[in-house]
Design a protein around this motif. Sequence first.
Motif, PDB file in Angstrom:
ATOM      1  N   ASP A 159      18.736 -15.072 -49.478  1.00 12.33           N
ATOM      2  CA  ASP A 159      17.580 -14.352 -48.953  1.00 12.33           C
ATOM      3  C   ASP A 159      17.713 -14.112 -47.455  1.00 12.33           C
ATOM      4  OD1 ASP A 159      16.451 -14.231 -51.426  1.00 12.33           O
ATOM      5  OD2 ASP A 159      15.004 -15.849 -51.092  1.00 12.33           O
ATOM      6  N   ARG A 160      18.197 -15.116 -46.745  1.00 14.37           N
ATOM      7  CA  ARG A 160      18.350 -14.961 -45.300  1.00 14.37           C
ATOM      8  C   ARG A 160      19.509 -14.018 -44.960  1.00 14.37           C
ATOM      9  NH1 ARG A 160      17.098 -20.963 -42.681  1.00 14.37           N
ATOM     10  NH2 ARG A 160      14.835 -20.711 -42.660  1.00 14.37           N
ATOM     11  N   ARG A 161      20.523 -13.997 -45.798  1.00 11.29           N
ATOM     12  CA  ARG A 161      21.603 -13.026 -45.594  1.00 11.29           C
ATOM     13  C   ARG A 161      21.069 -11.599 -45.726  1.00 11.29           C
ATOM     14  NH1 ARG A 161      27.392 -15.127 -47.438  1.00 11.29           N
ATOM     15  NH2 ARG A 161      27.161 -17.327 -46.899  1.00 11.29           N
ATOM     16  N   ALA A 162      20.249 -11.391 -46.745  1.00  9.50           N
ATOM     17  CA  ALA A 162      19.649 -10.068 -46.940  1.00  9.50           C
ATOM     18  C   ALA A 162      18.739  -9.708 -45.777  1.00  9.50           C
ATOM     19  CB  ALA A 162      18.872 -10.036 -48.252  1.00  9.50           C
ATOM     20  N   LEU A 163      18.025 -10.695 -45.260  1.00  8.96           N
ATOM     21  CA  LEU A 163      17.133 -10.486 -44.125  1.00  8.96           C
ATOM     22  C   LEU A 163      17.915 -10.043 -42.891  1.00  8.96           C
ATOM     23  CD1 LEU A 163      14.288 -10.824 -42.842  1.00  8.96           C
ATOM     24  CD2 LEU A 163      14.901 -13.218 -42.428  1.00  8.96           C
ATOM     25  N   ALA A 164      18.990 -10.770 -42.564  1.00  8.38           N
ATOM     26  CA  ALA A 164      19.810 -10.417 -41.404  1.00  8.38           C
ATOM     27  C   ALA A 164      20.414  -9.033 -41.569  1.00  8.38           C
ATOM     28  CB  ALA A 164      20.908 -11.457 -41.205  1.00  8.38           C
ATOM     29  N   ASP A 165      20.889  -8.738 -42.775  1.00  5.01           N
ATOM     30  CA  ASP A 165      21.484  -7.433 -43.044  1.00  5.01           C
ATOM     31  C   ASP A 165      20.463  -6.324 -42.807  1.00  5.01           C
ATOM     32  OD1 ASP A 165      23.616  -5.792 -43.839  1.00  5.01           O
ATOM     33  OD2 ASP A 165      22.971  -5.793 -45.928  1.00  5.01           O
ATOM     34  N   ALA A 166      19.243  -6.517 -43.291  1.00  7.35           N
ATOM     35  CA  ALA A 166      18.200  -5.507 -43.132  1.00  7.35           C
ATOM     36  C   ALA A 166      17.863  -5.270 -41.664  1.00  7.35           C
ATOM     37  CB  ALA A 166      16.942  -5.931 -43.893  1.00  7.35           C
ATOM     38  N   ILE A 167      17.848  -6.330 -40.865  1.00  4.09           N
ATOM     39  CA  ILE A 167      17.536  -6.188 -39.444  1.00  4.09           C
ATOM     40  C   ILE A 167      18.562  -5.290 -38.768  1.00  4.09           C
ATOM     41  CG2 ILE A 167      17.514  -7.433 -37.246  1.00  4.09           C
ATOM     42  CD1 ILE A 167      16.183  -9.772 -38.790  1.00  4.09           C
ATOM     43  N   PHE A 168      19.836  -5.509 -39.047  1.00  3.13           N
ATOM     44  CA  PHE A 168      20.861  -4.725 -38.366  1.00  3.13           C
ATOM     45  C   PHE A 168      21.028  -3.339 -38.967  1.00  3.13           C
ATOM     46  CE2 PHE A 168      21.759  -8.902 -36.718  1.00  3.13           C
ATOM     47  CZ  PHE A 168      22.063  -8.619 -35.394  1.00  3.13           C
TER      48      PHE A 168
END
Length: 293
Positions: A159-168
């Motif tokens: 979930d946090r990987r997806a979150l970081a990806d979405a931010i960038f």
Amino acid sequence: MTTLSSSGTAPEIASLNICFYGAGSMAEALVRGLLDRGLTEPGRIGMMNRQNAERMNELSGRYGINGALNDADKETMLREADIIFLAMKPKDAAKAIKRLRDLLHPGQMIVSLIAGMTIATLETLLGVPMPIVRTMPNTSSTIGLGVTGISFSANVSADRRALADAIFQAVGLTTIVEEPMLEVVTGLSGSGPAYIYYMMEAMIAAGAKLGLTEDAARELTIQTVLGAAHMVKATGEDPAELRRKVTSPNGSTQAAIEKLDAYRFTDAVLSAITRSAERAVEMGAEIERNAKS
């Protein structure tokens, strides 16, 4: 395994407090991207720097974010953040991270924008196990057309990987790679805009030297580079194939390509990208030495 993404969001971003430690152009680009995409509200974003109050006031006025100007506000902002972006200069990073580590807790996610700093060095500096996202954005992120290389520490959840990806993705494309490949991303796309600018400088200078006005040479160069990039993207064709299509036998373009080959153009580009990647490793080693001192 490398994946390239250009769309998708993580809805939970809107409920999180985000803190930028450092207020340079890349931090500002991310703030602008997040707000322009509607992924969060200005009140959820905090920023701080070492001592430039004028810069903090400028960003607060421009985006409506929270700028911390004194130590107490900075400490509160860091403690309450869900995501902390480390956006300070590499030379200042080790000391700054050592100062802030007592304010952190494992529920937070650390996102590093610091060139050369490895996840292992960050873990050493932080002193406690935390989910760490190491990134390498390029300067085109400031206009929403960037590329960001992303690597994760072992304890970053899906979930946090997806979150970081979405931010960038808010500032361009993202490519997720194993950490050793992040130095290659640095050499290719992190430093890449400078190579294109350098080529453009040379083209403008050549046009002016051969009789065009500098303004005309500049406009022709900009449109040529822009058109070529769009052509590759729009057609989906390999650049080599597009080059072949515009290179008539014994024509003027072939003559130019032969001259570039004579100067070992391809070898020069390979050497430049390799050296940039090597320098990123060297910078990381310097930061690691500072971390242990």
